[in-house]
Design a protein around this motif. Structure first.
Motif, mmCIF file in Angstrom:
data_model
loop_
_atom_site.group_PDB
_atom_site.id
_atom_site.type_symbol
_atom_site.label_atom_id
_atom_site.label_comp_id
_atom_site.label_asym_id
_atom_site.label_seq_id
_atom_site.Cartn_x
_atom_site.Cartn_y
_atom_site.Cartn_z
ATOM 1 N N ARG A 49 0.596 -9.505 -1.169
ATOM 2 C CA ARG A 49 0.355 -8.694 0.031
ATOM 3 C C ARG A 49 -1.155 -8.716 0.281
ATOM 4 O O ARG A 49 -1.881 -7.762 0.010
ATOM 5 C CB ARG A 49 0.843 -7.255 -0.173
ATOM 6 N N TYR A 50 -1.599 -9.832 0.767
ATOM 7 C CA TYR A 50 -3.027 -10.104 0.878
ATOM 8 C C TYR A 50 -3.261 -10.790 2.213
ATOM 9 O O TYR A 50 -2.629 -11.798 2.515
ATOM 10 C CB TYR A 50 -3.442 -11.010 -0.295
ATOM 11 N N LEU A 53 -7.704 -13.025 6.362
ATOM 12 C CA LEU A 53 -8.722 -12.753 7.373
ATOM 13 C C LEU A 53 -9.400 -11.415 7.109
ATOM 14 O O LEU A 53 -10.615 -11.283 7.200
ATOM 15 C CB LEU A 53 -8.088 -12.784 8.766
ATOM 16 N N GLU A 54 -8.605 -10.394 6.740
ATOM 17 C CA GLU A 54 -9.183 -9.089 6.430
ATOM 18 C C GLU A 54 -10.046 -9.140 5.172
ATOM 19 O O GLU A 54 -10.948 -8.332 4.989
ATOM 20 C CB GLU A 54 -8.068 -8.053 6.253
ATOM 21 N N SER A 55 -9.752 -10.103 4.288
ATOM 22 C CA SER A 55 -10.500 -10.214 3.032
ATOM 23 C C SER A 55 -11.721 -11.114 3.164
ATOM 24 O O SER A 55 -12.336 -11.484 2.167
ATOM 25 C CB SER A 55 -9.575 -10.754 1.929
ATOM 26 N N GLY A 56 -12.050 -11.497 4.392
ATOM 27 C CA GLY A 56 -13.253 -12.281 4.617
ATOM 28 C C GLY A 56 -13.086 -13.764 4.407
ATOM 29 O O GLY A 56 -14.071 -14.495 4.287
ATOM 30 N N ASP A 57 -11.830 -14.240 4.343
ATOM 31 C CA ASP A 57 -11.591 -15.670 4.167
ATOM 32 C C ASP A 57 -11.397 -16.308 5.534
ATOM 33 O O ASP A 57 -10.375 -16.140 6.177
ATOM 34 C CB ASP A 57 -10.349 -15.906 3.303
ATOM 35 N N SER A 58 -12.381 -17.033 5.973
ATOM 36 C CA SER A 58 -12.347 -17.641 7.295
ATOM 37 C C SER A 58 -11.449 -18.861 7.297
ATOM 38 O O SER A 58 -10.718 -19.125 6.355
ATOM 39 C CB SER A 58 -13.773 -18.022 7.711
ATOM 40 N N SER A 59 -11.527 -19.644 8.333
ATOM 41 C CA SER A 59 -10.604 -20.764 8.511
ATOM 42 C C SER A 59 -10.710 -21.806 7.404
ATOM 43 O O SER A 59 -9.790 -22.564 7.172
ATOM 44 C CB SER A 59 -10.842 -21.434 9.867
ATOM 45 N N SER A 375 1.857 -15.672 -17.796
ATOM 46 C CA SER A 375 1.051 -14.561 -17.284
ATOM 47 C C SER A 375 0.964 -14.589 -15.762
ATOM 48 O O SER A 375 -0.116 -14.427 -15.182
ATOM 49 C CB SER A 375 -0.345 -14.611 -17.908
ATOM 50 N N ALA A 376 2.102 -14.785 -15.111
ATOM 51 C CA ALA A 376 2.123 -14.954 -13.654
ATOM 52 C C ALA A 376 1.573 -13.736 -12.920
ATOM 53 O O ALA A 376 0.848 -13.865 -11.921
ATOM 54 C CB ALA A 376 3.550 -15.238 -13.197
ATOM 55 N N PHE A 377 1.891 -12.531 -13.406
ATOM 56 C CA PHE A 377 1.499 -11.327 -12.669
ATOM 57 C C PHE A 377 0.116 -10.830 -13.076
ATOM 58 O O PHE A 377 -0.334 -9.784 -12.614
ATOM 59 C CB PHE A 377 2.580 -10.254 -12.833
ATOM 60 N N ALA A 378 -0.562 -11.614 -13.922
ATOM 61 C CA ALA A 378 -1.972 -11.347 -14.220
ATOM 62 C C ALA A 378 -2.890 -12.130 -13.291
ATOM 63 O O ALA A 378 -4.107 -12.002 -13.370
ATOM 64 C CB ALA A 378 -2.273 -11.696 -15.673
ATOM 65 N N ALA A 379 -2.297 -12.944 -12.398
ATOM 66 C CA ALA A 379 -3.081 -13.693 -11.405
ATOM 67 C C ALA A 379 -3.333 -12.778 -10.208
ATOM 68 O O ALA A 379 -2.616 -12.811 -9.201
ATOM 69 C CB ALA A 379 -2.337 -14.953 -10.984
ATOM 70 N N VAL A 380 -4.344 -11.929 -10.321
ATOM 71 C CA VAL A 380 -4.592 -10.841 -9.373
ATOM 72 C C VAL A 380 -5.664 -11.248 -8.366
ATOM 73 O O VAL A 380 -6.740 -11.733 -8.750
ATOM 74 C CB VAL A 380 -5.034 -9.563 -10.133
ATOM 75 N N LEU A 381 -5.375 -11.033 -7.080
ATOM 76 C CA LEU A 381 -6.369 -11.240 -6.015
ATOM 77 C C LEU A 381 -6.919 -9.890 -5.600
ATOM 78 O O LEU A 381 -6.150 -9.009 -5.186
ATOM 79 C CB LEU A 381 -5.728 -11.931 -4.813
ATOM 80 N N ASP A 382 -8.237 -9.695 -5.692
ATOM 81 C CA ASP A 382 -8.841 -8.371 -5.519
ATOM 82 C C ASP A 382 -8.126 -7.420 -6.479
ATOM 83 O O ASP A 382 -8.152 -7.610 -7.662
ATOM 84 C CB ASP A 382 -8.765 -7.925 -4.062
ATOM 85 N N ASP A 383 -7.429 -6.424 -5.951
ATOM 86 C CA ASP A 383 -6.662 -5.518 -6.810
ATOM 87 C C ASP A 383 -5.164 -5.703 -6.611
ATOM 88 O O ASP A 383 -4.362 -4.841 -6.970
ATOM 89 C CB ASP A 383 -7.045 -4.062 -6.508
ATOM 90 N N LYS A 384 -4.777 -6.854 -6.059
ATOM 91 C CA LYS A 384 -3.374 -7.057 -5.690
ATOM 92 C C LYS A 384 -2.687 -8.038 -6.642
ATOM 93 O O LYS A 384 -3.029 -9.222 -6.682
ATOM 94 C CB LYS A 384 -3.284 -7.566 -4.245
ATOM 95 N N SER A 407 8.718 -10.196 -14.600
ATOM 96 C CA SER A 407 8.917 -9.443 -13.370
ATOM 97 C C SER A 407 7.643 -8.661 -13.093
ATOM 98 O O SER A 407 6.880 -8.366 -14.018
ATOM 99 C CB SER A 407 10.114 -8.493 -13.550
ATOM 100 N N PRO A 408 7.385 -8.284 -11.831
ATOM 101 C CA PRO A 408 6.198 -7.463 -11.572
ATOM 102 C C PRO A 408 6.262 -6.109 -12.260
ATOM 103 O O PRO A 408 5.224 -5.487 -12.506
ATOM 104 C CB PRO A 408 6.189 -7.327 -10.036
#
Length: 447
Positions: A49-50, A53-59, A375-384, A407-408
């Motif tokens: 759930r990321y 564009l809101e996270s500053g990732d441009s094109s 460790s799939a659910f340890a791959a965290v983007l920001d706090d997500k 599982s998450p």
């Protein structure tokens, strides 16, 4: 009946190179276990759930691209190109060619996709491409960034299985997200393929060698339409189920129980063909050795074994019995079994030292792989954290594949992905023994 239009549209492609150039002339030979997995490909999808564009990732992908470039500096085999050495064996030539990265748009929201997409549609979120005859300019690792309507991101990672097993590829993704968050990489890659090679005094007289010998001679049915369904089980329900069988299987793990459940259910979904039923079990042995391999060991460390029973005993004994025979089987596997397979594969080398041709490892018999440790659910983007992670293995034909995944939800929660002939997946989704565990259905096309 015409195929429906894909909801995933790839709109651009770029190449991401590492921050630091590599020294010219260096190469990384693939191990004998890597070569053995040459029949398969690996595809993983991480859902977030990321909103880029809101996270500053441009094109051009912004921070995601920057952190990918940084992490690739630690993984030169990922940016290199596959070539054959003088003996005809695969090696990765280090260069700065980079990783092909695709950007795509999904014509629905993330939640709608998780509810309505099916396993075949999910393939559109990763790259499925056969290795070309000319590999000099071909990027073996592919990353596809999929943006959903209203926010939401799916990152699809694809590569030949001989370059990474699920544990290895998941650790790569986790390292990328750690670099993105500006924290230290928790499991740096460990490149040392000679650590898994044949011994001076080989042993090829083990049960595992007999199993691999038989597997290598099996014929695989073709032209059978396969489909994939995904079940998610809660921590509470898995604990409850383990408690129910505790008197007969006091040390059973979630994998033991789920492998037993789905083995039984898949057997019931098939037309009976023999009195004997068998299951091939794949497991990672990095941490099962006397001198464990590092978490970051880069390459393949999978072992396949076989357990069987009479169908009448399966029916009479029920889940308790099936769980116990799986638990006992896995507990009986000793380190010598792993080494004997390496010895056996080395003994099959052709004149000049060329590795033997690969054969189907995930199958053709019904196969269940234990991936609950990844460790799939340890791959965290920001706090997500990812809301879901899917694993697909290419060239799974024959009786089918069961993947037991994390599982998450922390604890005993598990996700099970099942790929079977299409008529059997329909029966599996209605199986009372599975429905009793109140699974949530994901990526199954069943609302």
């Amino acid at each position: 009946m015409p195929e429906s239009k894909s909801r995933v549209t790839v709109h651009s492609t770029l190449t991401v190179v590492s921050d630091k150039p590599v020294k010219p002339g260096k190469s990384y030979p693939l191990s004998v276990l890597d070569h053995a997995m040459g029949f398969h490909t690996l595809h993983i999808v991480f859902y977030y759930r990321y909103n880029r564009l809101e996270s500053g990732d441009s094109s051009d992908l912004g921070r995601l691209r920057e952190s990918l470039s940084e992490v690739l500096s630690y993984y030169p085999p990922v940016t290199g190109r596959l070539l054959k050495d003088d003996n005809g064996n695969w090696e990765v030539k280090y260069n700065d060619a980079g990783v092909r990265t695709l950007k795509a748009k999904v014509d629905c929201s993330l939640d709608e996709w998780l509810k309505s997409a099916n396993g075949n549609e999910e393939r559109d979120l990763t790259v499925w491409e056969d290795m070309p005859e000319e590999t000099k300019v071909w990027s073996p690792y592919r990353i596809q960034m999929n943006d959903f309507e209203g926010g939401g991101l799916a990152i699809g990672l694809s590569c030949p299985h001989m370059q990474a097993d699920p544990t290895c590829a998941t650790t790569l993704m986790k390292s990328w997200t750690e670099m993105y968050r500006r924290i230290a990489i928790s499991h740096p890659p460990f490149f040392h393929p000679p650590s898994l090679r044949g011994r001076t005094n080989p042993n090829t007289n083990t049960i595992s060698v007999q199993n691999y010998e038989a597997k290598s001679r099996m014929e695989t049915p073709t032209n059978v339409k396969m489909s994939t369904v995904t079940f998610r089980f809660s921590d509470t329900i898995i604990k409850k189920c383990l408690l129910e069988i505790q008197s007969k299987c006091p040390n059973a793990t979630p994998f033991d129980m789920l492998a037993a459940l789905f083995w039984s259910s898949v057997t019931n979904a098939k037309s009976p063909s023999s009195k004997q039923v068998s299951l091939s079990i794949g497991m990672d042995f990095r941490k099962r050795m006397h001198a464990p391999l590092p978490h970051g060991y880069f390459g393949n460390a999978l072992h396949f074994s076989s357990v069987s029973t009479d169908q009448s005993k399966m029916e009479e004994g029920g889940l308790d019995y099936m769980t116990q025979i799986i638990h006992d089987h896995l507990s009986s596997i000793v380190e010598e079994e792993y080494w004997s397979i390496i010895d056996w594969l080395e003994s099959k080398k052709q004149e000049g030292g060329k590795h033997p041709p690969p054969f189907q490892m995930y199958g053709p018999e019904l196969t269940c792989a234990n991936l609950e440790h990844v460790s799939a659910f340890a791959a965290v983007l920001d706090d997500k954290k990812p809301v879901h992670v899917s694993y697909h293995i290419g060239n799974v034909e024959g009786e089918g594949l069961i993947l037991v995944l994390p599982s998450p939800e922390e604890g005993f929660g598990r996700t099970v992905m099942v790929t079977l002939p299409e008529d059997q997946t329909d029966k599996l989704c209605k199986d009372p023994a599975i429905l009793r565990l109140e699974p949530t259905m994901l990526i199954s096309g069943r609302l």
